[in-house]
Motif scaffolding. Structure first.
Motif, short mmCIF file in Angstrom:
data_model
loop_
_atom_site.label_atom_id
_atom_site.label_comp_id
_atom_site.label_asym_id
_atom_site.label_seq_id
_atom_site.Cartn_x
_atom_site.Cartn_y
_atom_site.Cartn_z
N ALA A 70 0.87 -1.17 0.00
CA ALA A 70 0.00 0.00 0.00
C ALA A 70 0.91 1.23 0.00
CB ALA A 70 -0.91 0.02 1.21
N ASP A 71 0.40 2.34 -0.54
CA ASP A 71 1.21 3.57 -0.58
C ASP A 71 1.05 4.38 0.69
OD1 ASP A 71 2.03 3.33 -3.47
OD2 ASP A 71 -0.16 3.32 -3.68
N LEU A 72 -0.15 4.38 1.22
CA LEU A 72 -0.49 5.11 2.45
C LEU A 72 -1.17 4.15 3.40
CD1 LEU A 72 -2.39 8.42 1.51
CD2 LEU A 72 0.04 8.14 1.95
N GLY A 73 -1.19 4.54 4.68
CA GLY A 73 -1.95 3.74 5.63
C GLY A 73 -2.32 4.59 6.83
N VAL A 74 -3.28 4.09 7.60
CA VAL A 74 -3.65 4.75 8.86
C VAL A 74 -3.47 3.72 9.95
CG1 VAL A 74 -5.47 5.89 10.16
CG2 VAL A 74 -5.28 6.27 7.69
N SER A 75 -2.64 4.07 10.94
CA SER A 75 -2.24 3.09 11.93
C SER A 75 -2.12 3.73 13.31
CB SER A 75 -0.88 2.51 11.50
OG SER A 75 -0.49 1.47 12.36
N GLY A 76 -2.59 3.02 14.32
CA GLY A 76 -2.47 3.52 15.70
C GLY A 76 -1.01 3.60 16.13
N LYS A 77 -0.72 4.59 16.98
CA LYS A 77 0.64 4.74 17.50
C LYS A 77 1.08 3.48 18.24
CE LYS A 77 4.02 7.65 19.35
NZ LYS A 77 4.66 6.69 20.21
N ASP A 78 0.14 2.80 18.90
CA ASP A 78 0.44 1.55 19.59
C ASP A 78 0.98 0.50 18.63
OD1 ASP A 78 -2.21 1.84 18.54
OD2 ASP A 78 -2.79 -0.05 19.44
N VAL A 79 0.31 0.38 17.49
CA VAL A 79 0.72 -0.60 16.47
C VAL A 79 2.06 -0.20 15.85
CG1 VAL A 79 0.10 -1.50 14.19
CG2 VAL A 79 -1.64 -1.34 15.99
N LEU A 80 2.23 1.09 15.59
CA LEU A 80 3.48 1.58 15.00
C LEU A 80 4.66 1.36 15.93
CD1 LEU A 80 2.28 4.86 13.29
CD2 LEU A 80 3.30 2.86 12.17
N ASP A 81 4.45 1.58 17.22
CA ASP A 81 5.54 1.38 18.18
C ASP A 81 5.95 -0.08 18.24
OD1 ASP A 81 5.67 4.04 18.77
OD2 ASP A 81 4.59 3.91 20.68
N GLU A 82 4.98 -0.98 18.15
CA GLU A 82 5.32 -2.41 18.14
C GLU A 82 6.03 -2.80 16.85
OE1 GLU A 82 4.91 -4.81 20.66
OE2 GLU A 82 4.63 -2.94 21.74
N VAL A 192 0.70 6.93 7.66
CA VAL A 192 2.03 6.39 7.33
C VAL A 192 2.15 6.30 5.81
CG1 VAL A 192 2.41 5.17 9.49
CG2 VAL A 192 1.24 4.00 7.64
N VAL A 193 3.34 6.58 5.33
CA VAL A 193 3.56 6.70 3.89
C VAL A 193 4.79 5.89 3.49
CG1 VAL A 193 3.88 8.33 1.99
CG2 VAL A 193 2.67 9.07 4.06
N ASN A 194 4.70 5.22 2.36
CA ASN A 194 5.86 4.54 1.79
C ASN A 194 6.73 5.59 1.10
OD1 ASN A 194 7.23 3.34 -0.69
ND2 ASN A 194 6.79 1.53 0.53
N PRO A 195 7.99 5.75 1.53
CA PRO A 195 8.83 6.82 0.99
C PRO A 195 9.07 6.70 -0.52
CG PRO A 195 9.81 5.89 2.98
CD PRO A 195 8.66 4.99 2.61
N ALA A 196 9.20 5.48 -1.03
CA ALA A 196 9.41 5.30 -2.47
C ALA A 196 8.17 5.73 -3.25
CB ALA A 196 9.76 3.85 -2.78
N SER A 197 6.99 5.43 -2.70
CA SER A 197 5.74 5.86 -3.35
C SER A 197 5.70 7.38 -3.42
CB SER A 197 4.52 5.38 -2.56
OG SER A 197 4.47 3.99 -2.50
N LEU A 198 6.15 8.00 -2.34
CA LEU A 198 6.11 9.46 -2.30
C LEU A 198 6.99 10.06 -3.39
CD1 LEU A 198 4.73 11.67 -0.68
CD2 LEU A 198 6.71 11.72 0.84
N ARG A 199 8.12 9.42 -3.66
CA ARG A 199 9.01 9.91 -4.72
C ARG A 199 8.41 9.68 -6.10
NH1 ARG A 199 12.92 7.72 -1.34
NH2 ARG A 199 13.00 5.79 -2.54
#
Ligand code: PRT
Ligand code: MG
Length: 222
Positions: A70-82, A192-199
């Motif tokens: 996926a190019d973008l996502g929405v994720s809880g800080k709890d999930v991102l920290d893990e 959250v964003v995939n950096p390569a997608s952003l480019r």
């Protein structure tokens, strides 16, 4: 050619993340073409052919975005920290799906005394990394017990002294005779964003990221 490029994909989890993201998407001009609660489809087209939604488990959102599923996502800080956040650009705190990460225990467990006496604690959680780092900062030795759900049962059955879990209203803790004994961190959902997608797909992605960020900021101000 923009016409032949595959759609930009936004990974979301069903439930509160999807429900809270929907109004932000709407303000960014995006409407799902299907209601995911009434369909088994995991790829949801939107009113804009160049953007589609991908429905994944909450804990899988960072992984999809990290590896370009996926190019973008929405994720809880709890999930991102893990997850650790490796390979993810996190430009916006969306301020949605808010809750708190806490240490909780039975109402009759004296947590301050256990900490003061530096007792070795048994802590049950699905947030192993968060829990390990929290107790390490306090200089406490803990035996971590990994669970995948219904953490509230652990102190009630004697499996653990404390749990590390998310709390919103506190109703679930209360219903199980547990109390929050320590705050670890506030939690909200991040873009959250995939950096390569952003480019490579910045022309589509940047306006979308900006619009979602603006919608989130407007919501917070209101
Ligand atoms: O449920 P599933 O196993 O499919 O996945 P998930 O639990 O990872 O996803 P989901 O949809 O339940 O949660 C997605 C995200 O929402 C989490 O990663 C958090 O960032 C955020 N969030 C916000 C919450 C809560 N609030 C919350 N209250 N996630 C979980 N809870 C739990 C809490 O742990 C408690 O057991 O909901 C229960 C009710 O909370 P109270 O305090 O309101 O009773
Ligand atoms: Mg859940």
């Amino acid at each position: 050619m923009a016409d032949s490029a595959p759609p930009v994909t936004i990974a979301l989890s069903k439930g509160r993340i999807y429900d809270d993201t929907l109004p932000l998407l709407a303000e960014a001009g995006l409407r799902p073409a299907i209601d995911p609660e009434r369909s088994r489809r995991l790829i949801i087209p939107t009113n804009r052919p160049e953007v589609q939604l991908l429905l994944v488990r909450a804990t899988d959102v960072p992984t999809y975005v990290q590896f370009g599923g996926a190019d973008l996502g929405v994720s809880g800080k709890d999930v991102l920290d893990e997850h650790g956040g490796e390979g993810l650009y996190q430009p916006v705190d969306l301020g949605i799906a808010r809750c708190r990460m806490v240490v909780a225990a039975r109402a009759d467990f004296d947590y301050p005394a256990a900490v003061a006496q530096r007792r070795r604690l048994r802590a049950a959680t699905k947030f192993e990394r968060t829990a390990r780092e929290h107790f390490a900062r306090k200089g406490l030795h803990v035996d971590l017990i990994k669970l995948y759900g219904s953490m509230e049962l652990a102190p009630l059955t004697g499996l653990a002294d404390v749990i590390v879990d998310l709390v919103d209203t506190g109703n679930t803790l209360k219903a199980n005779n547990l109390v929050a004994v320590e705050d670890i961190a506030p939690v909200s959902a991040r873009l959250v964003v995939n950096p390569a997608s952003l480019r490579t797909r910045g022309a589509t992605l940047r306006p979308l990221i900006d619009a979602l960020g603006n919608a989130a900021a407007a919501r917070r101000a209101s």
